[in-house]
Motif scaffolding. Structure first.
Motif, mmCIF file in Angstrom:
data_model
loop_
_atom_site.group_PDB
_atom_site.id
_atom_site.type_symbol
_atom_site.label_atom_id
_atom_site.label_comp_id
_atom_site.label_asym_id
_atom_site.label_seq_id
_atom_site.Cartn_x
_atom_site.Cartn_y
_atom_site.Cartn_z
ATOM 1 N N SER A 13 0.836 -1.201 0.000
ATOM 2 C CA SER A 13 0.000 0.000 0.000
ATOM 3 C C SER A 13 0.872 1.252 0.000
ATOM 4 O O SER A 13 0.624 2.202 -0.748
ATOM 5 N N LEU A 14 1.888 1.249 0.845
ATOM 6 C CA LEU A 14 2.831 2.365 0.899
ATOM 7 C C LEU A 14 3.554 2.531 -0.431
ATOM 8 O O LEU A 14 3.725 3.646 -0.931
ATOM 9 N N GLU A 16 2.495 1.689 -3.406
ATOM 10 C CA GLU A 16 1.570 2.256 -4.394
ATOM 11 C C GLU A 16 1.416 3.754 -4.215
ATOM 12 O O GLU A 16 1.366 4.502 -5.191
ATOM 13 N N GLN A 17 1.346 4.215 -2.984
ATOM 14 C CA GLN A 17 1.233 5.646 -2.721
ATOM 15 C C GLN A 17 2.470 6.400 -3.197
ATOM 16 O O GLN A 17 2.380 7.503 -3.728
ATOM 17 N N VAL A 18 3.630 5.811 -3.005
ATOM 18 C CA VAL A 18 4.875 6.429 -3.475
ATOM 19 C C VAL A 18 4.872 6.543 -4.998
ATOM 20 O O VAL A 18 5.243 7.574 -5.555
ATOM 21 N N VAL A 20 2.280 6.759 -7.005
ATOM 22 C CA VAL A 20 1.320 7.791 -7.388
ATOM 23 C C VAL A 20 1.932 9.175 -7.214
ATOM 24 O O VAL A 20 1.843 10.028 -8.094
ATOM 25 N N ARG A 21 2.589 9.398 -6.100
ATOM 26 C CA ARG A 21 3.218 10.709 -5.854
ATOM 27 C C ARG A 21 4.345 10.993 -6.839
ATOM 28 O O ARG A 21 4.517 12.120 -7.289
#
Length: 88
Positions: A13-14, A16-18, A20-21
């Motif tokens: 999850s982390l 994926e967030q990275v 996206v950013r």
């Protein structure tokens, strides 16, 4: 030195967030955006105004399903640029 332990689900999850950013910061943007994103870019709060722009042919859109309408980010940016005024 500190060690941080994460569960597998939290790690991915982390990650994926990275991703996206990073895409956002590198300018890689999606071509088709939701009505909420289109309204945010246009700085409008009314879906009626968004529909008016669509109906008048001012911005491009795609309707892959009856209740799903996606907007072309590039056409919105062109619309804003076309209506920009130069300073004196």
């Amino acid at each position: 030195m500190q060690v941080i332990c994460l569960e597998e689900v939290a790690f991915y999850s982390l990650l994926e967030q990275v991703v996206v950013r990073l895409k956002e910061s590198q300018g890689e943007k999606e071509k088709w955006i939701s009505d909420e994103e289109a309204m945010r870019i246009l700085n409008i709060t009314s879906k009626t105004t968004l529909q008016k722009f669509r109906d008048e042919g001012k911005i491009r859109y795609s309707q892959p399903q009856k209740k799903i309408i996606l907007y072309d980010r590039e056409s919105i940016e062109k619309f804003l640029e076309k209506n920009a005024r130069n300073t004196f």
